[in-house]
Every structure is written in C-alpha cells, then in structure tokens.
Design a protein around this motif. Structure first.
Motif, PDB file in Angstrom:
ATOM      1  N   MET A   1      50.854  34.608  20.944  1.00  0.00           N
ATOM      2  CA  MET A   1      49.415  34.413  20.919  1.00  0.00           C
ATOM      3  C   MET A   1      49.003  33.630  22.165  1.00  0.00           C
ATOM      4  N   LEU A   2      48.004  34.127  22.852  1.00  0.00           N
ATOM      5  CA  LEU A   2      47.456  33.471  24.038  1.00  0.00           C
ATOM      6  C   LEU A   2      46.200  32.706  23.665  1.00  0.00           C
ATOM      7  N   THR A   3      45.872  31.704  24.436  1.00  0.00           N
ATOM      8  CA  THR A   3      44.588  31.024  24.317  1.00  0.00           C
ATOM      9  C   THR A   3      43.794  31.341  25.573  1.00  0.00           C
ATOM     10  N   VAL A   4      42.625  31.934  25.394  1.00  0.00           N
ATOM     11  CA  VAL A   4      41.750  32.255  26.517  1.00  0.00           C
ATOM     12  C   VAL A   4      40.631  31.230  26.544  1.00  0.00           C
ATOM     13  N   ARG A   5      40.450  30.606  27.718  1.00  0.00           N
ATOM     14  CA  ARG A   5      39.373  29.627  27.880  1.00  0.00           C
ATOM     15  C   ARG A   5      38.365  30.187  28.883  1.00  0.00           C
ATOM     16  N   TYR A   6      37.090  30.086  28.517  1.00  0.00           N
ATOM     17  CA  TYR A   6      36.012  30.613  29.349  1.00  0.00           C
ATOM     18  C   TYR A   6      35.278  29.483  30.043  1.00  0.00           C
ATOM     19  N   PHE A   7      34.891  29.707  31.300  1.00  0.00           N
ATOM     20  CA  PHE A   7      34.158  28.726  32.067  1.00  0.00           C
ATOM     21  C   PHE A   7      32.896  29.352  32.646  1.00  0.00           C
ATOM     22  N   ALA A   8      31.842  28.543  32.750  1.00  0.00           N
ATOM     23  CA  ALA A   8      30.572  28.908  33.397  1.00  0.00           C
ATOM     24  C   ALA A   8      30.033  30.235  32.861  1.00  0.00           C
ATOM     25  N   GLY A   9      29.791  31.198  33.759  1.00  0.00           N
ATOM     26  CA  GLY A   9      29.204  32.481  33.369  1.00  0.00           C
ATOM     27  C   GLY A   9      30.070  33.277  32.416  1.00  0.00           C
ATOM     28  N   ALA A  10      31.372  33.073  32.455  1.00  0.00           N
ATOM     29  CA  ALA A  10      32.257  33.762  31.514  1.00  0.00           C
ATOM     30  C   ALA A  10      31.997  33.258  30.094  1.00  0.00           C
ATOM     31  N   ARG A  11      31.760  31.971  29.954  1.00  0.00           N
ATOM     32  CA  ARG A  11      31.455  31.397  28.643  1.00  0.00           C
ATOM     33  C   ARG A  11      30.158  31.996  28.103  1.00  0.00           C
ATOM     34  N   ALA A  12      29.147  32.081  28.940  1.00  0.00           N
ATOM     35  CA  ALA A  12      27.871  32.666  28.511  1.00  0.00           C
ATOM     36  C   ALA A  12      28.052  34.126  28.125  1.00  0.00           C
ATOM     37  N   ALA A  13      28.826  34.868  28.897  1.00  0.00           N
ATOM     38  CA  ALA A  13      29.047  36.289  28.626  1.00  0.00           C
ATOM     39  C   ALA A  13      29.879  36.510  27.362  1.00  0.00           C
ATOM     40  N   ALA A  14      30.653  35.512  26.956  1.00  0.00           N
ATOM     41  CA  ALA A  14      31.458  35.593  25.733  1.00  0.00           C
ATOM     42  C   ALA A  14      30.701  35.035  24.535  1.00  0.00           C
ATOM     43  N   GLY A  15      29.392  34.943  24.653  1.00  0.00           N
ATOM     44  CA  GLY A  15      28.574  34.479  23.538  1.00  0.00           C
ATOM     45  C   GLY A  15      28.631  32.980  23.315  1.00  0.00           C
ATOM     46  N   GLY A  16      28.976  32.233  24.352  1.00  0.00           N
ATOM     47  CA  GLY A  16      29.010  30.778  24.242  1.00  0.00           C
ATOM     48  C   GLY A  16      30.344  30.211  23.788  1.00  0.00           C
ATOM     49  N   LEU A  17      31.336  31.069  23.568  1.00  0.00           N
ATOM     50  CA  LEU A  17      32.665  30.573  23.175  1.00  0.00           C
ATOM     51  C   LEU A  17      33.305  29.818  24.332  1.00  0.00           C
ATOM     52  N   SER A  18      33.952  28.720  24.016  1.00  0.00           N
ATOM     53  CA  SER A  18      34.691  28.024  25.059  1.00  0.00           C
ATOM     54  C   SER A  18      36.143  28.489  25.101  1.00  0.00           C
ATOM     55  N   SER A  19      36.664  28.948  23.957  1.00  0.00           N
ATOM     56  CA  SER A  19      38.034  29.473  23.920  1.00  0.00           C
ATOM     57  C   SER A  19      38.221  30.328  22.675  1.00  0.00           C
ATOM     58  N   GLU A  20      39.273  31.150  22.716  1.00  0.00           N
ATOM     59  CA  GLU A  20      39.623  31.965  21.552  1.00  0.00           C
ATOM     60  C   GLU A  20      41.058  32.456  21.682  1.00  0.00           C
ATOM     61  N   PRO A  21      41.706  32.746  20.561  1.00  0.00           N
ATOM     62  CA  PRO A  21      43.060  33.292  20.597  1.00  0.00           C
ATOM     63  C   PRO A  21      43.013  34.812  20.803  1.00  0.00           C
ATOM     64  N   VAL A  22      43.984  35.319  21.553  1.00  0.00           N
ATOM     65  CA  VAL A  22      44.075  36.753  21.823  1.00  0.00           C
ATOM     66  C   VAL A  22      45.557  37.107  21.939  1.00  0.00           C
ATOM     67  N   GLU A  23      45.897  38.300  21.494  1.00  0.00           N
ATOM     68  CA  GLU A  23      47.254  38.801  21.700  1.00  0.00           C
ATOM     69  C   GLU A  23      47.198  39.904  22.741  1.00  0.00           C
ATOM     70  N   ALA A  24      47.893  39.707  23.867  1.00  0.00           N
ATOM     71  CA  ALA A  24      47.946  40.691  24.940  1.00  0.00           C
ATOM     72  C   ALA A  24      49.218  40.458  25.742  1.00  0.00           C
ATOM     73  N   GLU A  25      49.696  41.520  26.367  1.00  0.00           N
ATOM     74  CA  GLU A  25      50.926  41.436  27.157  1.00  0.00           C
ATOM     75  C   GLU A  25      50.656  41.202  28.642  1.00  0.00           C
ATOM     76  N   THR A  26      49.496  41.683  29.142  1.00  0.00           N
ATOM     77  CA  THR A  26      49.151  41.577  30.556  1.00  0.00           C
ATOM     78  C   THR A  26      47.670  41.205  30.696  1.00  0.00           C
ATOM     79  N   LEU A  27      47.267  40.826  31.898  1.00  0.00           N
ATOM     80  CA  LEU A  27      45.849  40.566  32.132  1.00  0.00           C
ATOM     81  C   LEU A  27      45.028  41.845  31.985  1.00  0.00           C
ATOM     82  N   GLU A  28      45.587  42.996  32.358  1.00  0.00           N
ATOM     83  CA  GLU A  28      44.884  44.272  32.170  1.00  0.00           C
ATOM     84  C   GLU A  28      44.558  44.478  30.700  1.00  0.00           C
ATOM     85  N   GLU A  29      45.558  44.296  29.855  1.00  0.00           N
ATOM     86  CA  GLU A  29      45.352  44.458  28.416  1.00  0.00           C
ATOM     87  C   GLU A  29      44.371  43.406  27.894  1.00  0.00           C
ATOM     88  N   LEU A  30      44.512  42.196  28.366  1.00  0.00           N
ATOM     89  CA  LEU A  30      43.639  41.112  27.937  1.00  0.00           C
ATOM     90  C   LEU A  30      42.180  41.413  28.272  1.00  0.00           C
TER      91      LEU A  30
END
Length: 80
Positions: A1-30
């Motif tokens: 399990m990965l932890t994705v953290r969003y900053f600045a415009g990425a946080r806004a584009a993710a609906g205001g989330l600062s972080s969330e768990p994700v399962e992915a093998e590569t950045l492409e998949e992520l």
C-alpha cells in the motif's frame, strides 16, 4: 500500500484531500488510478507534476515503486 500526498494545485484537484492510500506498482499505474478516482482535473495536473518517492525525485514513470512508499505529487509552482 502506498501513501499519496497532494500539494498545492494537486490537492485542490483531488477534492481537497491531503493524502490517501493507493495500491499501484508504478507511477504510470498510480496516475491512471488516481485519474479514474478523481477525474480529468487531477489527470491534467499529474501530467505536469513532479513526483517524489520516499523523498527522492522519480522521473521514470514505469519504474517499480517500493512497497509502503510515500509518493508526493508536486504540481508546477508559480514564482521565483
């Protein structure tokens, strides 16, 4: 399990989330999974974003991600 953290415009584009768990093998998949989850706005931000994997810049979106890594999504920042 990965932890994705969003900053600045990425946080806004993710609906205001600062972080969330994700399962992915590569950045492409992520980025694909996150685009499906949050929509086109985040997909556009991630196209221009830089990524830190456990604090280190990662340019190879096809490289395997370490288990339990923290991925920081850093959109381009304005200014000096």
């Amino acid at each position: 399990m990965l932890t994705v953290r969003y900053f600045a415009g990425a946080r806004a584009a993710a609906g205001g989330l600062s972080s969330e768990p994700v399962e992915a093998e590569t950045l492409e998949e992520l980025t694909s999974l996150l685009a499906e989850r949050h929509g086109e706005r985040l997909a556009m931000v991630m196209k221009a974003a830089s990524f830190l994997v456990d604090g280190l810049t990662c340019h190879d979106r096809a490289a395997p991600l370490p288990a339990n890594a923290t991925i920081d999504v850093l959109p381009p920042f304005a200014g000096g």
